[in-house]
Enzyme design. Structure first.
Site, PDB file in Angstrom:
ATOM      1  N   ASP A 126       0.868  -1.185   0.000  1.00  0.00           N
ATOM      2  CA  ASP A 126       0.000   0.000   0.000  1.00  0.00           C
ATOM      3  C   ASP A 126       0.896   1.224   0.000  1.00  0.00           C
ATOM      4  OD1 ASP A 126      -1.829   2.026   0.456  1.00  0.00           O
ATOM      5  OD2 ASP A 126      -2.939   0.930   1.995  1.00  0.00           O
ATOM      6  N   ARG A 128      -0.045   4.378  -0.365  1.00  0.00           N
ATOM      7  CA  ARG A 128      -0.786   5.638  -0.195  1.00  0.00           C
ATOM      8  C   ARG A 128      -0.193   6.529   0.899  1.00  0.00           C
ATOM      9  NH1 ARG A 128      -6.742   3.308   0.154  1.00  0.00           N
ATOM     10  NH2 ARG A 128      -5.543   1.577   1.006  1.00  0.00           N
TER      11      ARG A 128
END
Ligand SMILES: Nc1nc2c(ncn2[C@@H]2O[C@H](COP(=O)(O)OP(=O)(O)OP(=O)(O)O)[C@@H](O)[C@H]2O)c(=O)[nH]1
Ligand SMILES: [Zn+2]
Length: 205
Positions: A126, A128
């Protein structure tokens, strides 16, 4: 580099007439959008969602994930309350972009799970970053959220930047036979809370 407010307009939808606020993240060139409804700058916790862009789920009806249904469920919940914010964040594919997400889907079609596919492509599971949320929330005068999410990383990211997460509202919707493994992997490898929390839960869309 700053995240700058550019313009705001009305956005009528089937659920409510939202106000749409457009922002430019000058560091990445990404254009983010916030939909707001009602009086959100009064200091009381605001029902909110950080929604990461998913072109396939949000616009193309994909059943590989639960994004489209979560987007609709969140907007409906905000409409029911008559008050809230949805930050639509342009961080497609958990930050790897649309074409890399399609590469990851190709690997998943061959048997990899969502995390393994990212890693095989040389990305973190991930990628982000939620830093852009702070200037957007500051612009809107929002200091405290009742956050609709199953993702503890979002709660931590907001808390770390000084936004109060007064409550986490589970958002369990959009389950189908095609995304069973995807949702199971989110729970087992990405710490998503997919349990049986029902308090304050957003209705299935
Ligand atoms: N790299 C990659 N990204 C994906 C995949 N499936 C969905 N996404 C992206 O994942 C993001 C949505 O994240 P999720 O992990 O589904 O959910 P979340 O937003 O972290 O958590 P919730 O707030 O509970 O919805 C969107 O940017 C999607 O484009 C996949 O298989 N691989
Ligand atoms: Zn999705």
């Amino acid at each position: 580099m700053p995240v700058v407010f550019v313009a705001a307009s009305k956005l009528p939808t089937p659920f409510a007439q939202f106000t749409m606020h457009g922002f430019l993240d000058e560091a990445t060139g990404r254009e983010h959008v916030v939909l707001s409804l009602g009086e959100i700058a009064d200091g009381a916790p605001v029902l909110g969602r950080l929604h990461s862009e998913c072109l396939t789920g949000d616009a193309l009806f994909s059943q590989r994930c639960d994004c489209g249904s979560q987007l609709e469920g969140a907007l409906k919940a905000i409409a029911r309350e008559g008050r809230g914010v949805l930050l639509y964040l342009r961080q497609e594919g958990r930050g790897i972009g649309l074409l890399n997400k399609i590469r990851a889907y190709e690997l998943q079609d061959g048997g990899a799970d969502t995390v393994e596919a990212n890693e095989r492509l040389g990305f973190a599971a991930d990628q982000r970053d939620y830093a852009m949320c702070l200037p957007m929330l500051e612009h809107l005068g929002v200091k405290s959220l009742r956050l609709m999410t199953n993702n503890p990383r979002k709660v931590k990211a907001l808390t770390d930047m000084g936004i109060v997460v007064a409550e986490r509202v589970p958002l369990h919707t959009g389950h189908n036979p095609h995304n069973k493994l995807y949702l199971a992997t989110k729970a087992s490898k990405l710490d998503h809370m997919m349990g049986n929390e029902h308090q304050g839960e957003v209705d299935r869309a």
